[in-house]
Design an enzyme around this catalytic site. Structure first.
Site, PDB file in Angstrom:
ATOM      1  N   ASP A 229      19.671 -16.574 -21.137  1.00 33.08           N
ATOM      2  CA  ASP A 229      18.490 -17.416 -21.216  1.00 33.08           C
ATOM      3  C   ASP A 229      17.471 -16.622 -22.039  1.00 33.08           C
ATOM      4  O   ASP A 229      17.577 -15.389 -22.175  1.00 33.08           O
ATOM      5  CB  ASP A 229      17.942 -17.783 -19.832  1.00 33.08           C
ATOM      6  CG  ASP A 229      16.997 -18.986 -19.911  1.00 33.08           C
ATOM      7  OD1 ASP A 229      16.557 -19.332 -21.025  1.00 33.08           O
ATOM      8  OD2 ASP A 229      16.691 -19.572 -18.860  1.00 33.08           O
TER       9      ASP A 229
HETATM   10  C1  BGC Z   1      14.766 -22.052 -20.436  1.00 34.74           C
HETATM   11  C2  BGC Z   1      16.097 -22.516 -20.987  1.00 34.74           C
HETATM   12  C3  BGC Z   1      15.958 -22.871 -22.439  1.00 34.74           C
HETATM   13  C4  BGC Z   1      15.401 -21.679 -23.193  1.00 34.74           C
HETATM   14  C5  BGC Z   1      15.201 -21.933 -24.666  1.00 34.74           C
HETATM   15  C6  BGC Z   1      14.143 -20.964 -21.298  1.00 34.74           C
HETATM   16  O1  BGC Z   1      12.858 -20.670 -20.874  1.00 34.74           O
HETATM   17  O2  BGC Z   1      14.948 -21.567 -19.125  1.00 34.74           O
HETATM   18  O3  BGC Z   1      16.574 -23.617 -20.254  1.00 34.74           O
HETATM   19  O4  BGC Z   1      17.197 -23.269 -22.967  1.00 34.74           O
HETATM   20  O5  BGC Z   1      14.133 -21.335 -22.639  1.00 34.74           O
HETATM   21  O6  BGC Z   1      14.173 -22.844 -24.861  1.00 34.74           O
END
Ligand code: BGC
Length: 827
Positions: A229
């Protein structure tokens, strides 16, 4: 090309890479992509959020995306086939935007209704989540675009999400939280998985050797790539040995140079790096980015084009859950006959400014939004009396300037020289370094001026403000509303700290219809050591405050004067979003008071609830009908009109139990203690817990009414068949009403009567939706998942199937079984 041939091509490409290039590839190149390596014919791989639409790397309103209903809504369709078509549309959107991998679906569970991203996940039940997720992933990948099933694993709440360590017993992990990932890996072969921010049982997920290497890869046979993530990778050696292939966003991550150095120092075997690179090259090959290797889905094998608007509307109406529909003068109040209705009063702020999407990384910018007001106006015959009243304002806070604003952003360097500009559909600016307007570089950018006009809808004192960190000068109609600096917040979530809350900076008296100039000049805040180059701030606005009692009185008068009153209530972006959890389940503002008052004035009051997750509905027994609309996506109002006026049936069933009050919910605490969040309830979440509680929910799991009636005429059980099943339940079903309809036949497996072990009494084992014309009958065959009878034996570290005579309860919801048949399980 076969998997073996593709693997051979990957091996050849890998052999040509030196250590530094390999380490650089795994580090990411910028916010959304991996670097290209032209020497081996490797193109740059682009990823993008998210579940309800494809943002694209720009992720701005000048590059709009089809915005579909929230994932809870998709799950409420109980239709993996619809999820597959959804996936195909998203693949088409991804291709249009040059995206190779979609950062979706979110398959964490609804452990507690307080979870901030509840709207973004499917259900409290792992089987339903796995089935919908399988359809979704298969659909996206049918279109030759990869997925990253997320967030692996137990990212079920947002509080302290970067650091929380979730203490989850192995049995709960296996039976609940891992189960959807396992099902999707086995049934849809996703090209990717995203490792969560949180830890599980002492190890942060990006470093979780046991869950990533042993369970995901070795046990389940996952052959895709694991991406962190965003900002979740913390330690070079622990992450690479723990099974994390790619650390995002690049290029300043724990991989890259740090990884190459770790190999040179002997702290990491180069073969471990090779294994990660192999996974990335295989992904690139599947996506058609490795020269000489045909893509997994060649251009001539792509599915037929999907009409995004039509699909968004179809998903919405198929997801709406009719919770209640009481008779008035002998007939249920819904559907409303549009040719005979004697006046319809539409009430609620969200009826005019529709609430169609959840916030955070799942947010996209649609090209248009059909509000309930627009949708009903278009669908009602000319001459029908349709009145509108705001009734209650759900928020005290200003929100991104939208309705009535015409804005542009002018980007300047330190000398004031114009670098570039772009149109803005709202006051929200959110650019990452690689997605700035044409001609603008992050390094050169110094100020952004949001400038344009505002034409108010109402006269009075309009509030204007800012959101974000940095210097601002806000001028409206020649009045300087604010000139100062906003410091960074202290929140634990870096994104939230950077972005902050919307701040009311002052008011300007304006007249309805009189256009005034607006300007917000922003000195871009660049933090030392910030791993992400982002420009994020907003011009926010709020209309004149009206006396709340007066607003309610106006709505009551409108309701009294109409045959039917439709009240649309909603949560706001400050209630359901990413990065924080909810504190309660109440509808914000005076919306509950509004519904009580309207219901007292008009016995034919219909309430439409726009929220992605459960809210308390204290007035639900006072109104004629309650229709749950979730976050319905861009075609919200069109789908709502379809359903309210009876052109279509509301097709949804609850994928999650709705409590009367928060206190009744099985899990009501999402704050960690000393950094640890204990999943003390074990396997008893959702209906598994409600089933052994004395308290009844407002609406049970699987509940949802339609516009026709169903008779379950007979059922049987055929053992044998697929070893992953407990055979097939057959059901004779008849549509006994006077119109066509869709029924979701649900089968719950109840444990043998003499089973006294500590396990859920009933578990969803199968379901199928069927469409039948009025009077039509059919035999439905529902395979029963064998997993429904299995439990994880923590001592033996293995699945066990307790033998006995189980009961298949077949019916309309968990609380409405119509028939039962015995199912003998031999263990
Ligand atoms: C979120 C993810 C997301 C990523 C990219 C993170 O803060 O938890 O679900 O895919 O950001 O935007």
């Amino acid at each position: 090309m076969t998997d073996t041939e593709r693997a051979a091509a990957v091996e050849q490409a890998l052999g040509k890479l030196d250590l530094d290039t390999k380490a650089r590839l795994l580090a990411g190149q910028n916010m959304w992509s991996l670097p290209s390596v032209p020497e081996i014919g490797l193109g740059s791989l682009v990823m993008s959020d998210g579940p309800v639409g494809v943002r694209g790397v720009r992720s701005t309103a000048d590059d709009p995306s089809v915005a579909l209903p929230s994932p809870t809504a998709l799950a409420a369709s109980w239709d993996p086939g619809l999820a597959r078509r959804t996936g195909r549309l998203l693949a088409q959107e991804a291709r249009r935007k040059g995206v190779h991998v979609l950062l979706a679906p979110t398959v964490n569970l609804h452990r507690s209704p307080l979870g901030g991203r509840h709207f973004e996940a499917y259900s409290e039940d792992p089987y339903l989540t796995g089935e919908i997720g399988t359809g979704y992933v298969a659909g996206v990948q049918d279109g030759g675009v990869g997925t990253t099933v997320k967030h692996f694993v137990a990212n079920d709440a947002e509080t302290e999400r970067f650091t929380v360590d979730n203490a989850v017993g192995e049995r709960a992990l296996r039976e609940l939280y891992l189960a959807p990932f396992e099902a999707i890996v086995k049934n849809a072969r996703p090209w990717g998985v995203m490792a969560a921010y949180n830890g599980v049982n002492g190890s942060t997920m990006t470093e979780h050797h046991r869950l990533q290497n042993e369970v995901l890869r070795e046990e389940w046979g996952f052959d895709g790539f694991v991406v962190s993530d965003w900002l979740a990778a913390r330690d070079t050696v622990a992450a690479i040995t723990g099974g994390l292939d790619v650390a995002m966003p690049g290029p300043h991550t724990v991989y890259g140079e740090a990884l190459a150095q770790a190999v040179r120092d002997g702290r990491v075997e180069e073969s471990v790096v090779d294994a990660a690179v192999r996974n990335v090259l295989l992904l690139a090959a599947r996506a058609g980015l490795l020269e000489g290797v045909p893509a997994a889905v060649p251009a001539d094998a792509l599915p037929a084009a999907v009409d995004g608007e039509a699909l968004a509307r179809e998903i919405a109406r198929r997801s709406f859950v009719l919770l209640r529909n009481e008779p008035r003068e002998g007939r249920p109040v819904l559907p409303v006959d549009p040719t005979r209705v004697d006046g319809l009063a539409l009430i609620g702020a969200a009826a005019r400014d529709a609430r169609v999407l959840g916030g955070g990384s799942a947010h996209v910018f649609p090209a248009h939004v059909v509000s309930p007001l627009d949708g009903l106006r278009a669908a009602l015959p000319a001459g029908t009396r349709l009145t509108y009243a705001v009734g209650a304002d759900p928020s005290d806070e200003p929100a991104a300037a939208g309705q009535g604003f015409a804005l542009r952003a002018l980007c300047r360097d330190a000398a004031g020289q114009l670098l570039g500009e772009t149109a803005l559909p709202s006051g929200q600016v959110q650019w990452t370094g690689d997605a700035l307007p044409d001609g603008v570089t992050y390094d050169a950018l110094h100020t952004v001026e949001v400038t344009g006009t505002f034409t108010p809808r109402e006269s009075g004192a309009h509030h204007f403000g800012t959101r974000g960190t940095g210097g601002f000068r806000l001028v409206v109609a020649d009045t300087v509303v604010f000139d100062g600096v906003q410091e960074m917040g202290q929140e634990s979530d870096p994104f939230e700290a950077f972005f902050g809350a919307p701040l009311d900076r002052g008011t300007v008296e304006l007249e309805a219809g009189a256009t005034v100039p607006v300007s917000l000049a922003y000195d871009v805040f660049k933090m030392e050591g910030m791993p992400i180059q982002a420009v994020a701030f907003s011009l926010v606005h709020r209309g004149p405050r009206r006396d709340p009692d007066e607003l309610i009185a106006e709505a009551v008068a409108a309701a009294r004067d109409a045959e039917i009153a439709v009240v649309v209530v909603a949560t706001t972006e400050r209630v359901e979003s990413e990065g924080f959890d909810r504190g309660d389940l109440r509808l914000p503002g005076r919306q509950d008071d509004l519904v009580h008052a309207v219901a007292a004035a008009n016995p034919r009051t219909v309430v439409v609830v726009n929220s992605g997750a459960p809210v308390e509905l204290p007035w639900r027994e006072e109104v004629a009908a309650v229709l749950l609309g979730w976050f319905p996506g861009q075609e919200a109002g069109a789908a709502l009109a379809d359903v309210l006026l009876g052109a279509e049936e509301p097709g949804g069933r609850l994928p999650t139990t709705w409590p009367v009050a928060l206190a009744d919910a099985p899990v009501t605490r999402v704050e960690p203690r000393g950094g640890v969040l204990a999943y003390e309830e074990g396997v008893f979440i959702g209906y598994r817990a409600w089933d052994r509680s004395d308290v009844a929910p407002a609406y049970p799991f699987g509940h949802g009414l339609g516009y026709t009636d169903w008779e379950y005429e007979g059922a049987g059980h055929e053992p044998g068949g697929d070893p992953d099943t407990l055979g097939v339940v057959t059901v004779r079903l008849r549509n006994t009403g006077d119109r066509a309809g869709r029924e979701v036949v649900q089968v719950y497996l109840a444990v043998p009567e003499d089973d006294t072990t500590d396990r859920p009494r009933r578990v969803l084992a199968g379901f199928l939706s069927v469409e039948l014309p009025a009077g039509g009958a059919t035999e439905v065959r529902v395979p029963l998942s064998r997993r429904a009878a299995r439990t994880w034996d923590e001592t033996a570290a293995a699945w066990r199937t307790p033998a006995g005579t189980y009961t298949a309860e077949i019916g309309r919801s968990l609380a409405d079984p119509r028939l039962t048949v015995p199912v003998v399980v031999s263990g």
